[in-house]
Motif scaffolding. Structure first.
Motif, short mmCIF file in Angstrom:
data_model
loop_
_atom_site.label_atom_id
_atom_site.label_comp_id
_atom_site.label_asym_id
_atom_site.label_seq_id
_atom_site.Cartn_x
_atom_site.Cartn_y
_atom_site.Cartn_z
N GLU A 56 73.83 35.35 13.86
CA GLU A 56 75.09 36.12 13.93
C GLU A 56 75.84 35.88 15.24
OE1 GLU A 56 74.83 40.25 12.69
OE2 GLU A 56 73.09 39.73 11.46
N GLU A 57 75.14 35.88 16.35
CA GLU A 57 75.81 35.68 17.64
C GLU A 57 76.40 34.27 17.73
OE1 GLU A 57 77.52 36.58 21.12
OE2 GLU A 57 76.47 38.02 19.85
N TYR A 58 75.64 33.27 17.28
CA TYR A 58 76.12 31.89 17.34
C TYR A 58 77.39 31.70 16.51
CZ TYR A 58 76.23 26.84 17.32
OH TYR A 58 76.64 25.52 17.49
N TRP A 59 77.43 32.26 15.32
CA TRP A 59 78.54 32.03 14.40
C TRP A 59 79.69 33.02 14.60
CZ3 TRP A 59 78.59 27.45 12.56
CH2 TRP A 59 77.40 26.78 12.29
N LYS A 60 79.59 33.92 15.57
CA LYS A 60 80.61 34.94 15.79
C LYS A 60 81.99 34.32 16.04
CE LYS A 60 81.63 38.98 18.59
NZ LYS A 60 81.21 39.81 19.71
N LYS A 61 82.08 33.36 16.93
CA LYS A 61 83.38 32.72 17.24
C LYS A 61 83.91 31.94 16.04
CE LYS A 61 83.75 33.75 21.66
NZ LYS A 61 84.75 34.67 22.14
N PHE A 62 83.03 31.33 15.28
CA PHE A 62 83.46 30.62 14.07
C PHE A 62 84.07 31.60 13.07
CE2 PHE A 62 82.59 29.31 9.69
CZ PHE A 62 83.35 28.15 9.64
N MET A 63 83.43 32.74 12.89
CA MET A 63 83.95 33.74 11.96
C MET A 63 85.27 34.32 12.47
SD MET A 63 81.95 33.32 9.50
CE MET A 63 82.53 34.58 8.38
N GLU A 64 85.42 34.42 13.79
CA GLU A 64 86.71 34.83 14.35
C GLU A 64 87.78 33.80 14.02
OE1 GLU A 64 86.09 35.57 18.54
OE2 GLU A 64 84.79 37.30 18.13
N MET A 65 87.40 32.53 14.05
CA MET A 65 88.33 31.46 13.68
C MET A 65 88.70 31.56 12.20
SD MET A 65 90.10 28.97 14.70
CE MET A 65 91.01 27.62 14.00
N VAL A 66 87.72 31.89 11.36
CA VAL A 66 88.00 32.09 9.93
C VAL A 66 88.98 33.25 9.77
CG1 VAL A 66 87.00 32.75 7.71
CG2 VAL A 66 85.80 31.10 9.17
N ASP A 67 88.77 34.34 10.50
CA ASP A 67 89.71 35.46 10.46
C ASP A 67 91.12 35.02 10.88
OD1 ASP A 67 87.85 37.35 9.57
OD2 ASP A 67 87.28 37.93 11.62
N TYR A 68 91.20 34.19 11.91
CA TYR A 68 92.49 33.67 12.37
C TYR A 68 93.14 32.80 11.29
CZ TYR A 68 95.99 31.27 15.18
OH TYR A 68 97.17 30.76 15.65
#
Length: 121
Positions: A56-68
């Motif tokens: 979860e911590e590793y993919w947090k920024k990726f998921m933020e990018m998906v949100d963007y």
């Protein structure tokens, strides 16, 4: 194990011989393979193919990018549901069990080796 000369062949094998994708923290190759699978799901070329991102911590920024990307309307909001992000391995396994094993009636069998893939019995 046979050496695969071309990377695209590896990605074809990934989808052809798999019923799910479990993605661990990685680099550009990991992102490439994950994006390829997500695009195939998104465009309905493959269906019912669970994608589980571990960490979860590793993919947090990726998921933020998906949100963007959702915000920018470059992907649909439901595309975020194509992935399960978790640290819980039991949850990951039950997700795969529900969306692949049960759905396709999978069971353990000894795979038939194919000489033309460089496999040995």
């Amino acid at each position: 194990w046979v050496s695969i000369k071309y990377f695209f062949v590896r990605k074809v094998f990934l989808v052809k011989y798999s019923y799910a994708l479990v993605v661990l923290p990685g680099g550009f190759g990991t992102l490439d393979e994950m994006a390829e699978v997500l695009t195939l799901i998104q465009t309905k070329k493959i269906e019912d193919f669970p994608v589980v991102l571990i960490g979860e911590e590793y993919w947090k920024k990726f998921m933020e990018m998906v949100d963007y990307m959702i915000e920018q309307r470059t992907v649909d909001a439901q595309d975020k549901d194509l992935m399960l992000v978790t640290d819980d391995l039991d949850l990951a396994m039950s997700h795969i069990q529900e969306h692949a094993v049960v759905k396709y009636g999978l069971r353990k069998v000894k795979p038939k080796m194919r000489w033309w893939l460089g496999e040995k019995s």
